[in-house]
Motif scaffolding. Structure first.
Motif, PDB file in Angstrom:
ATOM      1  N   ILE A 213       0.702  -1.452  -0.068  1.00  0.00           N
ATOM      2  CA  ILE A 213       0.173   0.204  -0.205  1.00  0.00           C
ATOM      3  C   ILE A 213       0.926   1.146  -0.178  1.00  0.00           C
ATOM      4  O   ILE A 213       1.653   1.316   1.210  1.00  0.00           O
ATOM      5  CB  ILE A 213      -1.303  -0.222   1.411  1.00  0.00           C
ATOM      6  N   ASP A 214       0.629   2.448  -0.907  1.00  0.00           N
ATOM      7  CA  ASP A 214       1.453   3.125  -1.018  1.00  0.00           C
ATOM      8  C   ASP A 214       0.973   4.479   0.096  1.00  0.00           C
ATOM      9  O   ASP A 214      -0.499   4.737   0.365  1.00  0.00           O
ATOM     10  CB  ASP A 214       1.236   3.867  -2.327  1.00  0.00           C
ATOM     11  N   TYR A 215       1.518   5.675   0.477  1.00  0.00           N
ATOM     12  CA  TYR A 215       0.840   6.683   1.141  1.00  0.00           C
ATOM     13  C   TYR A 215      -0.019   7.707  -0.572  1.00  0.00           C
ATOM     14  O   TYR A 215       0.423   8.003  -1.012  1.00  0.00           O
ATOM     15  CB  TYR A 215       1.998   7.475   1.189  1.00  0.00           C
ATOM     16  N   PRO A 216      -0.955   8.036   0.568  1.00  0.00           N
ATOM     17  CA  PRO A 216      -1.883   9.430  -0.109  1.00  0.00           C
ATOM     18  C   PRO A 216      -0.403  10.358  -0.544  1.00  0.00           C
ATOM     19  O   PRO A 216       0.283  11.121  -0.162  1.00  0.00           O
ATOM     20  CB  PRO A 216      -2.346   9.565   0.857  1.00  0.00           C
ATOM     21  N   ARG A 217      -1.015  10.331  -2.038  1.00  0.00           N
ATOM     22  CA  ARG A 217       0.164  11.555  -2.908  1.00  0.00           C
ATOM     23  C   ARG A 217      -0.986  12.320  -3.129  1.00  0.00           C
ATOM     24  O   ARG A 217      -1.527  12.409  -4.022  1.00  0.00           O
ATOM     25  CB  ARG A 217       0.924  10.672  -3.792  1.00  0.00           C
ATOM     26  N   ASP A 218       0.047  13.196  -3.092  1.00  0.00           N
ATOM     27  CA  ASP A 218      -1.021  14.870  -4.656  1.00  0.00           C
ATOM     28  C   ASP A 218      -0.698  13.786  -5.469  1.00  0.00           C
ATOM     29  O   ASP A 218       0.725  13.690  -6.035  1.00  0.00           O
ATOM     30  CB  ASP A 218       0.436  15.840  -4.080  1.00  0.00           C
ATOM     31  N   CYS A 219      -1.595  14.625  -6.499  1.00  0.00           N
ATOM     32  CA  CYS A 219      -1.405  14.112  -7.912  1.00  0.00           C
ATOM     33  C   CYS A 219      -0.528  14.387  -8.560  1.00  0.00           C
ATOM     34  O   CYS A 219      -0.513  14.527 -10.016  1.00  0.00           O
ATOM     35  CB  CYS A 219      -2.996  13.502  -7.979  1.00  0.00           C
TER      36      CYS A 219
ATOM     37  N   THR B  86       2.392  16.917  -7.745  1.00  0.00           N
ATOM     38  CA  THR B  86       3.639  16.908  -7.114  1.00  0.00           C
ATOM     39  C   THR B  86       3.613  15.087  -7.136  1.00  0.00           C
ATOM     40  O   THR B  86       5.262  15.029  -7.012  1.00  0.00           O
ATOM     41  CB  THR B  86       3.845  17.813  -5.834  1.00  0.00           C
ATOM     42  N   CYS B  87       3.162  14.001  -6.506  1.00  0.00           N
ATOM     43  CA  CYS B  87       3.470  13.205  -5.637  1.00  0.00           C
ATOM     44  C   CYS B  87       3.829  12.678  -4.616  1.00  0.00           C
ATOM     45  O   CYS B  87       4.491  11.857  -4.392  1.00  0.00           O
ATOM     46  CB  CYS B  87       4.293  12.449  -7.354  1.00  0.00           C
ATOM     47  N   SER B  88       3.978  14.290  -3.675  1.00  0.00           N
ATOM     48  CA  SER B  88       4.682  14.545  -2.937  1.00  0.00           C
ATOM     49  C   SER B  88       3.282  13.325  -1.515  1.00  0.00           C
ATOM     50  O   SER B  88       2.367  13.480  -2.013  1.00  0.00           O
ATOM     51  CB  SER B  88       5.088  15.913  -2.412  1.00  0.00           C
ATOM     52  N   ILE B  89       4.370  12.909  -0.526  1.00  0.00           N
ATOM     53  CA  ILE B  89       3.336  12.545   0.472  1.00  0.00           C
ATOM     54  C   ILE B  89       2.388  13.638   0.981  1.00  0.00           C
ATOM     55  O   ILE B  89       2.681  14.504   1.288  1.00  0.00           O
ATOM     56  CB  ILE B  89       3.410  11.285   1.344  1.00  0.00           C
ATOM     57  N   THR B  90       1.152  13.278   1.211  1.00  0.00           N
ATOM     58  CA  THR B  90      -0.018  13.684   1.797  1.00  0.00           C
ATOM     59  C   THR B  90      -0.999  13.288   3.195  1.00  0.00           C
ATOM     60  O   THR B  90      -1.255  14.155   3.790  1.00  0.00           O
ATOM     61  CB  THR B  90      -1.184  14.048   1.274  1.00  0.00           C
ATOM     62  N   ALA B  91      -0.187  12.244   3.172  1.00  0.00           N
ATOM     63  CA  ALA B  91       0.063  11.794   5.128  1.00  0.00           C
ATOM     64  C   ALA B  91       1.451  10.844   5.637  1.00  0.00           C
ATOM     65  O   ALA B  91       1.715  11.055   5.100  1.00  0.00           O
ATOM     66  CB  ALA B  91      -1.698  10.974   4.601  1.00  0.00           C
ATOM     67  N   ALA B  92       1.391  10.773   7.148  1.00  0.00           N
ATOM     68  CA  ALA B  92       1.970  10.253   7.424  1.00  0.00           C
ATOM     69  C   ALA B  92       1.051   9.113   8.042  1.00  0.00           C
ATOM     70  O   ALA B  92      -0.066   8.678   8.187  1.00  0.00           O
ATOM     71  CB  ALA B  92       2.682  10.464   8.787  1.00  0.00           C
ATOM     72  N   ILE B  93       2.101   7.846   8.329  1.00  0.00           N
ATOM     73  CA  ILE B  93       1.019   6.717   8.879  1.00  0.00           C
ATOM     74  C   ILE B  93       0.833   6.954  10.008  1.00  0.00           C
ATOM     75  O   ILE B  93       1.421   8.354  11.103  1.00  0.00           O
ATOM     76  CB  ILE B  93       2.363   5.844   9.413  1.00  0.00           C
ATOM     77  N   HIS B  94      -0.709   6.691  10.238  1.00  0.00           N
ATOM     78  CA  HIS B  94      -1.149   6.759  11.616  1.00  0.00           C
ATOM     79  C   HIS B  94      -0.414   6.124  12.778  1.00  0.00           C
ATOM     80  O   HIS B  94      -0.162   4.858  12.968  1.00  0.00           O
ATOM     81  CB  HIS B  94      -2.588   5.812  11.820  1.00  0.00           C
TER      82      HIS B  94
END
Lengths: 336, 315
Positions: A235-241, A243-251
């Motif tokens: 499972i990948d991180y949620p990412r900005d569509c 920039t592809c940078s992550i928009t969330a951290a592991i809970h």
């Protein structure tokens, strides 16, 4: 219980530094090399009477020197049949050259000259304890060694992870031996050596070598049930569509909870605006490699596995006659 | 109207910057600053202009500490006055640009406060780094933050050691504040560390707003840990380390280390004990980036500093 007789394991390789910033393996292999150097000739003769030879290998010296995972590309993805056998470009990536050298030293992969067992040492930033990672859930040697370590080191949490990939497609260094597995220990930041992790790895390797020696010397190992975690998906991180940078951290409720069953609806990520994102799968699965540093670039926030039990048979080494008979049988099979 | 006769007067702190990515693989600061560059509502305060800024974008891109040399050691007078040119290491060029934007260092035009966000692999918790024991503005701010986040804790590391002090990115400002939060592996973002850093920044900015509004802060005492000595790993003739931090010391940042306590464990299992003359408080224990800097940890001594009352100049 069924008894399976298997060929001897006269040549074992212990590898470290396949990823140059995973320091337990780097320092452990260096330590093993130092001990080998300082062992007197007489002691070496004693060693020779042992049932096997141990080859210690620092797999990616350039990456080690830089204390980075790799120079050009991930060495531990360069051992597929296709990569090892395709022609090299004019300016090949360092690791592509290195994987061929290692295949020549320890392989060739899939051939009868390959070393009998490759144990490749890794670290992870995930809270995974000690894990065996193997491409097979029916390699009785790997599974027996795993069970031996479990018994010898009861204070260490230990799991056997199975990546269901064929031998031709298997991509890691340990796949070039006749038998092979990676030992993955965490949590440890890359570029750091923690004494507790190092000590665990050192005893793991020692018990592994002990088992091979006992096995080669004729000890019978009783079979039984072994718990195996088969990898299902990443499972990948949620990412900005854009920039592809992550928009969330592991809970925070998932962080460090490797191998604790993740149920549908459980918190998985926390967005930077504070929103909780939940696991949407239909099946409860076991998460592992949660927040592994090196997997951000691979698009993996965590992996999920299904747990099962594998019945492993009792094993012992083949007698010389059995081995001979087997070789003849093997040869005649090949002729057919 | 001051209720204290000798309150120190400072100008309003109107120009504030938050630096992230001074080390490109310390992810809490990189992520927070990137977030605030997109939307800065969270860091805006009355009478303050707060600028979030990625200091080493190329290192952030590579997710490595630096490209050519450590940016957080690059703000020396020699570097800042070196003739400009492409042959300078990337981080030295960058230091000069940052000095032009936020400094010049030591000048009246320099930014008032710069927060520089860092992570460490050491178990240091939240640590504020102070560069001068005489900076009463910063001491008051740190006292404010410590009180605001209680019962959570936030310690103050004071580095004004003549040899161990280094020229940081934040040193461009009149009041440089380092923020170091750990443990977190390099290249990894942990939500607990991320949130802890975010909360410290919130209180720090609240303090500046209150100060600018004219609030007077009464004298107070601040407990600090003063950097005293650098301790390296035992090494062989080739410079390779031959021992690790001992399990009894690992993760025990800020706890007393007494003469005779285990300090290192060699790779073949022998214990090396601390031989110093008295009790010290080690920190930055087993920080990944310091292997190459020949540092296994630094020792500190505890002391209590007195901060005088402060208030802003009446203009």
């Amino acid at each position: 219980m069924e008894l399976v007789c298997l060929p001897r394991l006269p040549r074992v390789a212990v590898c470290g530094g396949t990823h140059g910033n995973e320091l337990s393996g780097v320092y452990l292999v260096r330590e093993l090399l130092r001990v080998q150097r300082e062992t007197s000739e007489k002691e070496k003769e004693e060693e020779d009477k042992k049932s096997m030879s141990v080859l210690t290998v620092l797999a990616n010296p350039k990456a080690m020197q830089r204390c980075s995972r790799y120079i050009d590309t991930d060495l531990n993805r360069c051992f597929t049949h296709a990569i090892l056998n395709s022609p090299l470009s004019d300016k090949p990536p360092y690791e592509m050259v290195r994987s061929r050298d290692l295949n020549a030293l320890l392989g060739p992969k899939g051939s009868c000259e390959a070393v009998d067992l490759v144990c490749d040492l890794h670290n992870t930033t995930a809270n995974m304890g000690l894990c065996f990672i193997s491409y097979s859930d029916c390699d009785w040697i790997c599974l027996h060694i795993f069970r031996h370590l479990q018994r010898q080191m009861p204070e260490i949490s230990m799991r056997y992870i199975h990546f269901d990939v064929s031998n031709r497609e298997s991509y890691s260094l340990d796949s070039i031996g006749k038998h092979g597995f990676a030992i993955e220990i965490g949590p440890q930041p890359h570029g750091v050596v923690r004494s507790n992790i190092y000590t665990t790895m050192k005893s793991g390797v020692q018990h592994m070598l002990d088992w091979v020696h006992f096995f080669n010397s004729g000890t019978t190992f009783e079979g039984g049930l072994v718990e195996v975690f088969t990898m299902v998906k990443n499972i990948d991180y949620p990412r900005d569509c854009v920039t592809c940078s992550i928009t969330a951290a592991i809970h925070p409720k998932l962080q460090d909870r490797d191998f604790c069953l993740l149920h549908p609806g459980d918190p998985m990520f926390q967005t930077f605006s504070g929103e909780t994102l939940r696991y949407k799968g239909k099946e409860a699965l076991y998460p592992f490699f949660i927040n592994e540093c090196a997997y951000y670039e691979k698009g993996i926030a965590l992996s999920l596995a299904r747990k099962k039990h594998v019945m492993i048979p009792t094993v012992r080494v083949q007698t010389e006659q059995e081995e001979q008979a087997n070789k003849l049988g093997f040869a005649s099979e090949e002729e057919e | 109207m001051s209720s204290y006769n000798n309150s120190a007067r400072f100008n309003e702190a109107r120009k504030v910057a938050i630096f992230g990515g001074t080390h490109g693989n310390e992810m809490s600061g990189v992520t927070l600053v990137n977030l605030w560059v997109k939307n800065s509502a969270e860091i805006q305060r009355k009478r303050v202009e707060t600028k979030p800024f990625i200091t080493n974008p190329r290192a952030v891109e590579k997710c490595s500490r630096y490209v050519d040399t450590d940016l957080n050691r690059a703000f020396s007078p020699e570097n800042l006055s070196a003739p400009e040119g492409d042959n300078l290491p990337y981080e030295v060029q960058r230091a000069q640009e940052i000095n032009r934007m936020f400094g010049p260092k030591g000048s009246p035009e320099a930014y008032d406060v710069i927060f520089d966000l860092h992570n460490t692999t050491s178990n240091m918790g939240c640590t504020l780094i102070l560069e001068s024991s005489k900076d009463h503005f910063n001491l008051q701010m740190m006292n404010y933050i410590k009180k605001a986040i209680a019962p959570a804790s936030c310690l103050v590391l004071l580095n004004e050691h003549p040899l161990l002090k280094y020229s940081t990115s934040r040193s461009v400002a009149k009041h440089p504040v380092g923020l170091e939060v750990g443990p977190q592996p390099q290249g990894v973002l942990r939500s607990n560390i991320f949130e802890a850093m975010r909360i410290i920044l919130k209180h720090a900015l609240d303090f500046i707003e209150l100060f600018n509004e004219g609030m007077e802060f009464p004298p107070c005492t601040v407990e600090v840990f003063r950097v005293s000595e650098r301790v390296d790993y035992p090494r062989d003739a080739n410079g390779n380390i031959i021992a690790m931090v001992h399990p009894n010391l690992q993760d025990c940042d800020w706890e007393p280390l007494n003469p005779g306590d285990p300090m290192f464990q060699t790779f073949d299992g022998k214990t090396i004990h601390y031989q110093g003359p008295g009790t010290v408080y080690p920190t930055f224990i087993n920080e990944a980036a310091y292997y190459e800097k020949q540092q296994a940890f630094v020792t500190t001594r505890r002391e209590t500093l007195l901060a005088s009352a402060i208030r802003k100049h009446e203009n």
